[in-house]
Write an enzyme that holds these catalytic residues in place. Structure first.
Site, PDB file in Angstrom:
ATOM      1  N   GLU A 112       0.832  -1.197   0.000  1.00 37.76           N
ATOM      2  CA  GLU A 112       0.000   0.000   0.000  1.00 37.76           C
ATOM      3  C   GLU A 112       0.867   1.248   0.000  1.00 37.76           C
ATOM      4  OE1 GLU A 112      -2.709  -2.305   3.290  1.00 37.76           O
ATOM      5  OE2 GLU A 112      -2.037  -0.264   3.674  1.00 37.76           O
ATOM      6  N   CYS A 125       3.413   8.203   1.835  1.00 32.97           N
ATOM      7  CA  CYS A 125       3.887   7.137   2.716  1.00 32.97           C
ATOM      8  C   CYS A 125       4.015   5.873   1.875  1.00 32.97           C
ATOM      9  CB  CYS A 125       2.868   6.971   3.841  1.00 32.97           C
ATOM     10  SG  CYS A 125       3.291   5.656   4.980  1.00 32.97           S
ATOM     11  N   CYS A 132       5.741  -7.961   6.726  1.00 39.49           N
ATOM     12  CA  CYS A 132       6.885  -7.600   7.560  1.00 39.49           C
ATOM     13  C   CYS A 132       7.161  -8.750   8.503  1.00 39.49           C
ATOM     14  CB  CYS A 132       6.588  -6.319   8.356  1.00 39.49           C
ATOM     15  SG  CYS A 132       7.966  -5.816   9.420  1.00 39.49           S
ATOM     16  N   CYS A 136       5.447  -6.797  15.208  1.00 33.44           N
ATOM     17  CA  CYS A 136       5.037  -5.900  16.289  1.00 33.44           C
ATOM     18  C   CYS A 136       3.586  -6.211  16.651  1.00 33.44           C
ATOM     19  CB  CYS A 136       5.194  -4.439  15.871  1.00 33.44           C
ATOM     20  SG  CYS A 136       6.919  -4.024  15.529  1.00 33.44           S
ATOM     21  N   CYS A 139       0.414  -4.248  15.141  1.00 35.28           N
ATOM     22  CA  CYS A 139       0.504  -3.805  13.746  1.00 35.28           C
ATOM     23  C   CYS A 139      -0.121  -4.827  12.803  1.00 35.28           C
ATOM     24  CB  CYS A 139       1.979  -3.594  13.406  1.00 35.28           C
ATOM     25  SG  CYS A 139       2.298  -3.369  11.655  1.00 35.28           S
ATOM     26  N   GLY A 187       6.280  -2.757   6.116  1.00 37.52           N
ATOM     27  CA  GLY A 187       7.660  -3.237   6.168  1.00 37.52           C
ATOM     28  C   GLY A 187       8.560  -2.408   7.046  1.00 37.52           C
ATOM     29  N   GLU A 188       9.679  -3.018   7.397  1.00 38.16           N
ATOM     30  CA  GLU A 188      10.745  -2.322   8.143  1.00 38.16           C
ATOM     31  C   GLU A 188      11.800  -1.921   7.111  1.00 38.16           C
ATOM     32  OE1 GLU A 188      12.018  -1.171  11.142  1.00 38.16           O
ATOM     33  OE2 GLU A 188      13.888  -0.905  10.045  1.00 38.16           O
ATOM     34  N   SER A 221      12.053   5.371   8.477  1.00 41.05           N
ATOM     35  CA  SER A 221      11.690   4.969   9.837  1.00 41.05           C
ATOM     36  C   SER A 221      12.268   3.596  10.142  1.00 41.05           C
ATOM     37  CB  SER A 221      10.166   4.942   9.993  1.00 41.05           C
ATOM     38  OG  SER A 221       9.637   3.835   9.311  1.00 41.05           O
ATOM     39  N   SER A 244      10.859   4.409  15.750  1.00 41.40           N
ATOM     40  CA  SER A 244       9.556   4.047  16.330  1.00 41.40           C
ATOM     41  C   SER A 244       9.816   3.369  17.661  1.00 41.40           C
ATOM     42  CB  SER A 244       8.809   3.096  15.386  1.00 41.40           C
ATOM     43  OG  SER A 244       8.557   3.746  14.166  1.00 41.40           O
ATOM     44  N   LEU A 245       9.668   4.122  18.732  1.00 39.92           N
ATOM     45  CA  LEU A 245      10.058   3.616  20.051  1.00 39.92           C
ATOM     46  C   LEU A 245       8.884   2.932  20.757  1.00 39.92           C
ATOM     47  CD1 LEU A 245      12.766   3.623  21.484  1.00 39.92           C
ATOM     48  CD2 LEU A 245      11.987   5.576  22.817  1.00 39.92           C
ATOM     49  N   HIS A 246       7.793   3.634  20.883  1.00 41.87           N
ATOM     50  CA  HIS A 246       6.527   3.108  21.423  1.00 41.87           C
ATOM     51  C   HIS A 246       6.549   2.741  22.908  1.00 41.87           C
ATOM     52  CE1 HIS A 246       5.435   3.253  17.306  1.00 41.87           C
ATOM     53  NE2 HIS A 246       5.941   2.086  16.954  1.00 41.87           N
ATOM     54  N   ASN A 323      -3.931   3.809  15.239  1.00 42.34           N
ATOM     55  CA  ASN A 323      -5.030   3.455  14.352  1.00 42.34           C
ATOM     56  C   ASN A 323      -5.424   2.026  14.699  1.00 42.34           C
ATOM     57  OD1 ASN A 323      -6.055   5.279  12.516  1.00 42.34           O
ATOM     58  ND2 ASN A 323      -4.377   4.998  11.061  1.00 42.34           N
ATOM     59  N   CYS A 366      -0.968   1.118   8.438  1.00 45.72           N
ATOM     60  CA  CYS A 366      -0.313   0.404   7.352  1.00 45.72           C
ATOM     61  C   CYS A 366      -0.621  -1.075   7.440  1.00 45.72           C
ATOM     62  CB  CYS A 366       1.190   0.643   7.360  1.00 45.72           C
ATOM     63  SG  CYS A 366       2.010   0.033   8.826  1.00 45.72           S
TER      64      CYS A 366
HETATM   65  S1  SF4 Z   1       5.248  -1.743  13.044  1.00 49.73           S
HETATM   66 FE1  SF4 Z   1       6.630  -1.691  11.274  1.00 49.73          FE
HETATM   67  S2  SF4 Z   1       8.335  -3.052  11.896  1.00 49.73           S
HETATM   68 FE2  SF4 Z   1       6.635  -3.530  13.268  1.00 49.73          FE
HETATM   69  S3  SF4 Z   1       5.550  -5.242  12.282  1.00 49.73           S
HETATM   70 FE3  SF4 Z   1       4.566  -3.323  11.599  1.00 49.73          FE
HETATM   71  S4  SF4 Z   1       5.549  -2.831   9.657  1.00 49.73           S
HETATM   72 FE4  SF4 Z   1       6.880  -4.312  10.750  1.00 49.73          FE
END
Ligand code: SF4
Length: 375
Positions: A112, A125, A132, A136, A139, A187-188, A221, A244-246, A323, A366
Site C-alpha cells: 500500500e 507514505c 513484515c 510488532c 501492527c 515493512g521495516e 523509519s 519508532s520507540l513506542h 489506528n 499500514c
Molecule cells: S510496526 Fe513496522 S516493523 Fe513492526 S511489524 Fe509493523 S511494519 Fe513491521
C-alpha cells in the site's frame, strides 16, 4: 475527515509464485542504463531520453515519448519498463486529499501507499516490503509475516505514480508536486537496506538521473535495527531518521516490538543520537499512543529523561494515536491522557507534536487494506 469506512471485496487475482521482480530501468545506475539501451541495439543517448521521461516527466508510457521513433520507444519500454505495480484499489478520505492505493505486484504480493495533501506540502507514505517479519504486536502488517522485500524500482514506482497523480491534478487543490516521502508504509525499511538506500539515491539524484528531491524531505523509519541505523549514519545522505520507540522501558517494549529483545531501548536511542551527531539531522521519535498500554504519565517522564541523558535539541517526539486494527484489543489513548503525555514530554524540554491520523477511515494503519484482502 470525511467519508465512511470502506470494506474491500475479497476477490483477489490469482497469485503466482513469489519471486524476484523483473529488472527495471530504475534498478539500474545511469551507466548501467546506457549499457542496457545499447544491448537492445539503440544509441547510448536514448538512456538519457528515457530517464528524462521517467524522472522529469514521471512517465513510463511510450505514447508520451514522442522524441523517440515509435519502434524504438516500444522496444525500449517493453525491454526496460516491465509493469511492476497495478493499482488494485484506490480509496480516498479528507475530501479527496488523502488517497490510499492498494497495489498488486507482479507476483500477486500486495503493498500500500498513502498520499496526503496538506496546505504547504504533499507527503507520500510508501511500503518497502510486502508484509513484515518483525511481528510488532499492534501492527496489521506484522500479523501477516514477511512475503518479500521490494526491489528499488517497485518502491520508486510508488513515488512516481503519486507524483504523476499530483501533476495531473487528480488530488483536489490543483496540480502540484510531491514534496515529502516517508518510509512508514508496510515493512521495516532497514530490513530491506540495499533497496531502500538505492531508492533514496534515486529520489535525491538531480533530474534526469533521479527525482531531484531534497534528502531532508525523506524520512526513513525504523523500529530500531541498530547496526543498520549506524550504517545509515555513514551514508552521507541526510535523510530524516524516525525511530519508532513506542515504549521507554525494555519490559513493555519487548512485548510491543519484539526486535527490542535484540537491541534494547538504550541501544536504539544511543544509535539514534549517533545519527544526529553524524548528520546534524534532528531525529524523530515515533510513539503510537495505545490506551492503558504505553500512555502512562510516568512513561512520558521516563522517555523525557532518557532522551535528555543524551543531550538537548537532538530529537523531536511524535506521539500518534494508534489506528486500531479491527478486532484487536489495541486502541488509541483517551485524548486527555494523550494531552498529559505530551505536556510531560514538553515539560522535559522535548519538542513534541501529535501526528495526525489521516486516512483512519480508510483503514489507514499500514497493512490493514492488504491484510483484509487476505482474509
Ligand atoms: S510496526 Fe513496522 S516493523 Fe513492526 S511489524 Fe509493523 S511494519 Fe513491521
Amino acid at each position: 475527515m470525511t467519508g465512511t469506512p470502506v470494506r474491500l471485496d475479497l476477490s483477489s487475482p490469482s497469485r503466482g509464485p513469489r519471486g524476484k521482480p523483473p529488472k527495471h530501468f530504475v534498478d539500474l545506475t545511469p551507466e548501467q542504463r546506457i549499457d542496457a539501451v545499447t544491448e537492445l541495439g539503440e544509441k547510448p543517448f536514448r538512456a538519457k531520453q528515457l530517464a528524462t521521461h521517467y524522472f522529469t516527466h514521471l512517465s513510463n508510457d511510450p505514447a508520451t515519448m514522442t522524441d523517440l521513433p515509435k519502434a524504438t520507444r516500444d522496444k525500449l519500454v517493453e525491454g526496460l519498463f516491465p509493469r511492476l505495480l497495478t493499482a488494485h484499489k484506490t480509496m480516498t478520505a479528507d475530501n479527496g486529499t488523502t488517497v490510499k492505493t492498494l497495489w498488486h505486484l507482479f507476483d500477486g504480493a500486495k503493498v500500500e501507499s498513502v498520499l496526503m495533501r496538506y496546505k504547504n506540502r504533499t507527503t507520500l507514505c510508501i511500503s518497502s516490503q510486502a508484509g513484515c517479519g518483525l511481528a510488532c504486536a499492534f501492527c496489521a502488517t506484522g500479523q501477516m509475516g514477511l512475503t518479500r522485500n521490494l526491489s528499488t524500482a517497485e518502491i520508486v514506482e510508488q513515488v512516481r505514480a503519486a507524483g504523476r497523480m499530483l501533476a495531473d491534478g487528480e488530488v483536489p487543490g490543483g496540480p502540484t508536486r510531491l514534496t515529502n516521502v516517508v518510509f512508514m508504509g508496510m515493512g521495516e525499511p532497514l530490513a530491506n537496506y540495499k533497496s531502500v538506500m538505492e531508492t533514496v539515491r534515486r529520489l535525491v539524484a538531480p533530474t534526469p538521473d533521479g527525482l531531484g528531491m531534497s534528502a531532508r524531505n525523506i524520512t526513513v523509519s525504523t523500529v530500531g535495527m541498530v547496526p543498520a541505523m549506524n550504517k545509515l549514519a555513514g551514508e552521507g545522505i541526510p535523510v530524516t531518521l524516525a525511530l519508532s520507540l513506542h515504549a521507554p522501558d525494555d519490559e513493555l517494549r519487548s512485548e510491543l516490538v519484539p526486535v527490542n529483545t535484540r537491541w534494547s531501548v538504550a541501544e536504539a536511542i544511543d544509535s539514534a543520537h549517533r545519527y544526529f551527531v553524524a548528520t546534524g539531522r534532528r531525529v524523530s521519535i515515533e510513539y503510537a499512543m495505545m490506551r492503558d498500554i504505553n500512555d502512562q504519565a510516568w512513561r512520558a517522564d521516563l522517555l523525557g529523561e532518557l532522551l535528555n541523558q543524551r543531550g538537548r535539541g537532538w530529537v523531536h517526539c511524535n506521539p500518534i494515536p494508534l489506528n486500531p486494527v479491527p478486532g484487536s484489543k489495541w486502541t488509541a489513548s483517551d485524548p486527555q491522557v494523550e494531552q498529559e503525555f505530551v505536556a510531560r514530554l514538553r515539560a522535559h524540554g522535548i519538542p513534541t507534536t501529535v501526528r495526525d491520523t489521516r486516512g483512519s477511515e480508510i483503514d489507514g494503519a499500514c497493512g490493514q487494506l492488504a491484510a483484509e484482502e487476505d482474509e
